[in-house]
Write an enzyme that holds these catalytic residues in place. Structure first.
Site, PDB file in Angstrom:
ATOM      1  N   ALA A   1       0.838  -1.207   0.000  1.00  0.00           N
ATOM      2  CA  ALA A   1       0.000   0.000   0.000  1.00  0.00           C
ATOM      3  C   ALA A   1       0.869   1.250   0.000  1.00  0.00           C
ATOM      4  O   ALA A   1       1.975   1.233   0.535  1.00  0.00           O
ATOM      5  CB  ALA A   1      -0.878   0.003   1.244  1.00  0.00           C
TER       6      ALA A   1
ATOM      7  N   GLU B   1       0.070  -9.484  -1.139  1.00  0.00           N
ATOM      8  CA  GLU B   1      -1.347  -9.921  -1.134  1.00  0.00           C
ATOM      9  C   GLU B   1      -1.894 -10.026  -2.553  1.00  0.00           C
ATOM     10  O   GLU B   1      -2.680 -10.927  -2.869  1.00  0.00           O
ATOM     11  CB  GLU B   1      -2.173  -8.949  -0.288  1.00  0.00           C
ATOM     12  CG  GLU B   1      -1.827  -9.085   1.195  1.00  0.00           C
ATOM     13  CD  GLU B   1      -2.518  -8.061   2.055  1.00  0.00           C
ATOM     14  OE1 GLU B   1      -2.248  -6.863   1.872  1.00  0.00           O
ATOM     15  OE2 GLU B   1      -3.341  -8.454   2.894  1.00  0.00           O
TER      16      GLU B   1
ATOM     17  N   GLU C   1       2.794  -5.274   7.717  1.00  0.00           N
ATOM     18  CA  GLU C   1       1.766  -4.340   8.179  1.00  0.00           C
ATOM     19  C   GLU C   1       1.795  -4.113   9.681  1.00  0.00           C
ATOM     20  O   GLU C   1       1.531  -3.008  10.160  1.00  0.00           O
ATOM     21  CB  GLU C   1       0.371  -4.830   7.763  1.00  0.00           C
ATOM     22  CG  GLU C   1       0.044  -4.652   6.284  1.00  0.00           C
ATOM     23  CD  GLU C   1       0.527  -5.807   5.406  1.00  0.00           C
ATOM     24  OE1 GLU C   1       1.365  -6.611   5.864  1.00  0.00           O
ATOM     25  OE2 GLU C   1       0.070  -5.894   4.247  1.00  0.00           O
TER      26      GLU C   1
END
Ligand code: 3HC
Length: 702
Positions: free
Chosen positions: A64, A106, A126
């Site tokens: 991300a 992912e 994360e």
């Protein structure tokens, strides 16, 4: 026109999608949107038999876009893209090089086949940002590699190699460097021809539910207390348990709830701030290239010097240790050797790596032997006369252009620089003990330090795997100057009625790795005692002075190494509360006419933190630190400030600066000199601003 961050090229019947979002192919909103659209479009495109997804530049994807996290979650989010890939009716193969991290991994887990270069690394980091993998990772990874492996990866955030990833079933094949995408195309053609789709949701590593749940519990039990107090690890455990118990969709729903909870947590804000603050600090503050450094001389083989030598050897430098005589040199070399032996024992290095490092190591007692060093780091006794004598020798023997650095933790680097004929080559490089472990490096720029010397300090930190923070010259620079003040606040609390044990407990409960009195026992009371004696003559006669630490030192109770300090160390371990210490404290209170009162844990934390924040604001006022986030980095990496609170100034922003100022004003009614509010704090409160507003301004060293 919209920027293209995912390019598509049709090679025969294979559609190659390349993520191209430098520098690390973060999955920004645009990347997710374009990737999703391309995979969806391929479904109805007859010319496409299968898809390869790869990354341009130095890695597949670092996950991300951390800068976007915290804003509104926008469609399609990573999990939706991963599901689109997984449910594709045409085979999707990912070709991974560099890193596949977080959401990047992912996405790869959504694909039907993973092929990688041997040097690639894989992680779901994360948890380090206060999050759980929210793109389906908590559900797909355990289905592929089993609950135990998956939960360990997610709880630690550590990366694994391509070899290990292949061994646990995370990747399907390792390709030779340079042929990755071709191998991926070949694979996708084979799968398309055979009509094979290997969906991760159908993988069977969780088929033994009871065993899977047991594995999660085992990892959870081993976690230490502090990790258990964080939000993300608990939610990761919940999500993996759900993976073992439920369908993919139900598990994804549990993951989504956990992700939302993590996103809403202040811990997430603190951890992301810490990540971005470190990245910001690492950029050199000057527009100049650094000097070329290959060989380094370290003056002094004590604890600090030997740690610095080990750090330099680990980073591949040629290192010469200088000592005043053969006995000291032998002791210094022995310390270096002991560090490497411990590295072998802990598995961080192997025998071959150590032998290779030690081949670049030499020692000498003669200054002329360091004449050709590119950089000299002085790590001798903290005494200005000793330092000046060493620098005068360095000035005499070192080649022109060599950088002369001091590892002093508080002495005046301007004065040291002024004592040589080449002041512009002098800089402070303040390492933290143990120097081969601690990540922080204060780069102390003296008034005359040349820009390329500062740049070299930053480049050196990077090579050593450390985070540099630029500091100006003052007593203690950034870290130790603040340390002095919050230690004073702790001393005042102790004299006013809180025991050292209550203070340590409150601050450890807040999240500090260690309370101030435990830390003092670990580092040794004698150093602080010597400093106080040195400063006694210049102490403000109106400033409050607590004598308790001196009273312990007078008895030789210097802490752990003496078997007694604030705590008793009758046996190896954490140290026991000592009634004799409480008696000494009580006696000191009586002598000073102090009537002890009780302090709640909250008030202890409020006073300690207010002292820290106020001094940090004064440091910014004085131009000693470039920006608030550099102070946060210093306190997190060097002084055990809980990372998940971001650092003292992030904490202050989150608590609200008006509240901090109000506390300071309340405390000032008893001691207005110590609790004088920093002008910057007054200004920020008056303007309705916060420290983060100052981080946003681009800063360069003057
Ligand atoms: N998002 C945005 N920027 C990122 C980024 C990310 N995920 N990862 C790295 N960057 C930026 C850095 O801030 C830096 O920017 P700067 O030059 O402006 O300071 C630049 O990329 C280069 O990074 P590094 O200097 O760290 O380069 P390295 O080569 O030393 O390391 C790396 C590269 C290994 C990718 C390292 O940066 C890293 O570990 N990044 C963090 C990865 C991460 O935590 N990903 C998880 C994100 S959360 C997630 O995916 C949620 C999902 O589950 C939904």
């Amino acid at each position: 026109m919209r920027d293209e961050v995912v390019s598509s090229v049709l090679d025969g019947e294979v559609l190659v999608l390349t993520i191209n979002n430098p520098p690390v192919n973060a999955l920004s909103n645009a990347v997710r949107t374009q990737l999703q659209a391309a995979v969806l479009a391929a479904r109805s495109e007859h010319a496409v038999a299968g898809i390869v997804i790869t990354g341009a530049g130095k890695c597949f994807s670092a996950g991300a876009d951390i800068r976007e996290l915290g804003g509104e979650r926008t469609h399609p989010w990573t999990g939706e893209v991963a599901t689109t890939i997984e449910t594709s009716t045409k085979p999707v193969v990912v070709a991974i090089h560099g890193h596949a991290l977080g959401g990047g991994l992912e996405i790869a887990l959504g694909a039907h086949y993973r092929i990688t270069e041997p040097s690639a690394r894989f992680a779901l980091p994360e948890v380090r940002l206060g999050l759980l993998p929210g793109g389906g990772g908590t559900q797909r990874l355990p289905r592929l590699v089993g609950a135990g492996q998956a939960v360990r990866m997610m709880m630690s955030g550590d990366s694994i190699s391509a070899g290990d990833a292949a061994e646990i079933g995370l990747v399907d094949a390792i390709s030779d460097k340079g042929t990755l995408v071709d191998r991926a195309k070949e694979q996708v053609r084979k799968m398309a021809a055979a009509g094979i789709l290997r969906r991760t949701c159908d993988a069977t590593a969780l088929s033994d539910t009871a065993a899977s749940l047991k594995q999660v519990d085992e990892v959870w039990k081993k976690l230490e207390g502090k990790a258990k107090r964080q939000v993300a690890p608990a939610r990761i455990a919940d999500a993996v348990r759900a993976a073992a118990l439920h369908s993919l969709d139900d598990g994804l729903a549990v993951e989504a709830v956990g992700f939302a909870e993590c996103m809403a947590s202040p811990q997430r804000q603190g951890l992301i701030h810490a990540f971005l603050a470190e990245k910001r600090a690492t950029h050199s503050p000057v527009n100049a290239p650094g000097r070329d450094i290959r060989s380094v001389a370290v003056i002094g083989g004590g604890t600090m010097g030997s740690g610095i030598v080990a750090a330099l050897l680990n980073a591949g430098f040629e290192v010469m240790m200088m000592e005043r005589d053969e006995t000291s040199l032998a002791a210094g070399k022995e310390r270096v050797s002991a560090i490497f032996q411990r590295s072998i024992k802990s598995g961080r290095l192997d025998e071959t790596g150590v032998a290779c490092a030690l081949r670049r190591f030499a020692g000498s007692t003669c200054y002329s032997d360091i004449a050709t060093a590119d950089l000299v780091i002085e790590a001798a006794f903290e005494d200005m006369n000793v330092k000046k004598a060493i620098f005068s020798e360095l000035d005499r023997v070192c080649k022109q252009g060599a950088i002369l650095a001091t590892n002093t933790s508080y002495l005046d680097v301007n004065e040291i620089a002024a004592s040589v004929c080449r002041s512009s080559d002098v800089i402070g490089l303040h390492f933290f003990s143990p120097a081969h472990v601690m990540k922080l490096l204060e780069v102390v720029a003296a008034e005359a330090t040349a820009p390329d010397v500062i740049a070299t300090g930053f480049e050196l930190a990077k090579k050593l795997g450390k985070t540099p923070v630029l500091a100006g010259v003052c007593d203690g620079f950034i870290g130790n100057r603040i340390l002095y003040v919050f230690r004073e606040a702790a001393n005042f609390l102790m004299e006013d009625g809180a025991s050292p044990y209550e203070i340590d407990e409150a601050l450890e409960e807040f999240g500090f790795a260690m309370g101030p009195f435990r830390t003092a026992d670990l580092t040794g009371g004698d150093i602080g005692w010597a400093t106080r004696q040195r400063k006694a003559a210049n102490r403000d006669p109106h400033a409050r002075y607590v004598r308790i630490a001196d009273a312990l030192c007078e008895r030789g109770w210097f802490g752990q190494k003496a078997g007694r300090g604030y705590y008793r160390y009758d046996e190896p371990g954490r140290g026991l509360c000592d009634p004799d210490v409480l008696e000494i404290i009580e006696r000191e209170r009586k002598e000073r006419g102090v009537r002890a009162r009780r302090f709640s844990g909250q008030e202890i934390v409020d006073r300690y933190l207010a002292a820290m924040v106020n001094e940090a604001a004064k440091i910014l006022d004085d131009g000693i630190a470039l920006r608030p986030s550099d102070i946060d980095v210093t306190m997190v990496l060097g002084y055990g400030f809980p990372r998940w609170k971001g650092g003292p100034l992030k904490y202050a922003d989150m608590e609200g600066l008006p509240g901090i100022l109000k506390n300071i004003r309340t405390f000032a009614t008893d001691d207005p000199l110590f609790w004088k509010p920093a002008p910057l704090l007054l200004f920020l409160v008056e303007e309705g601003k916060c420290f983060e507003d100052l981080n946003r301004k681009e800063k360069k060293h003057a």
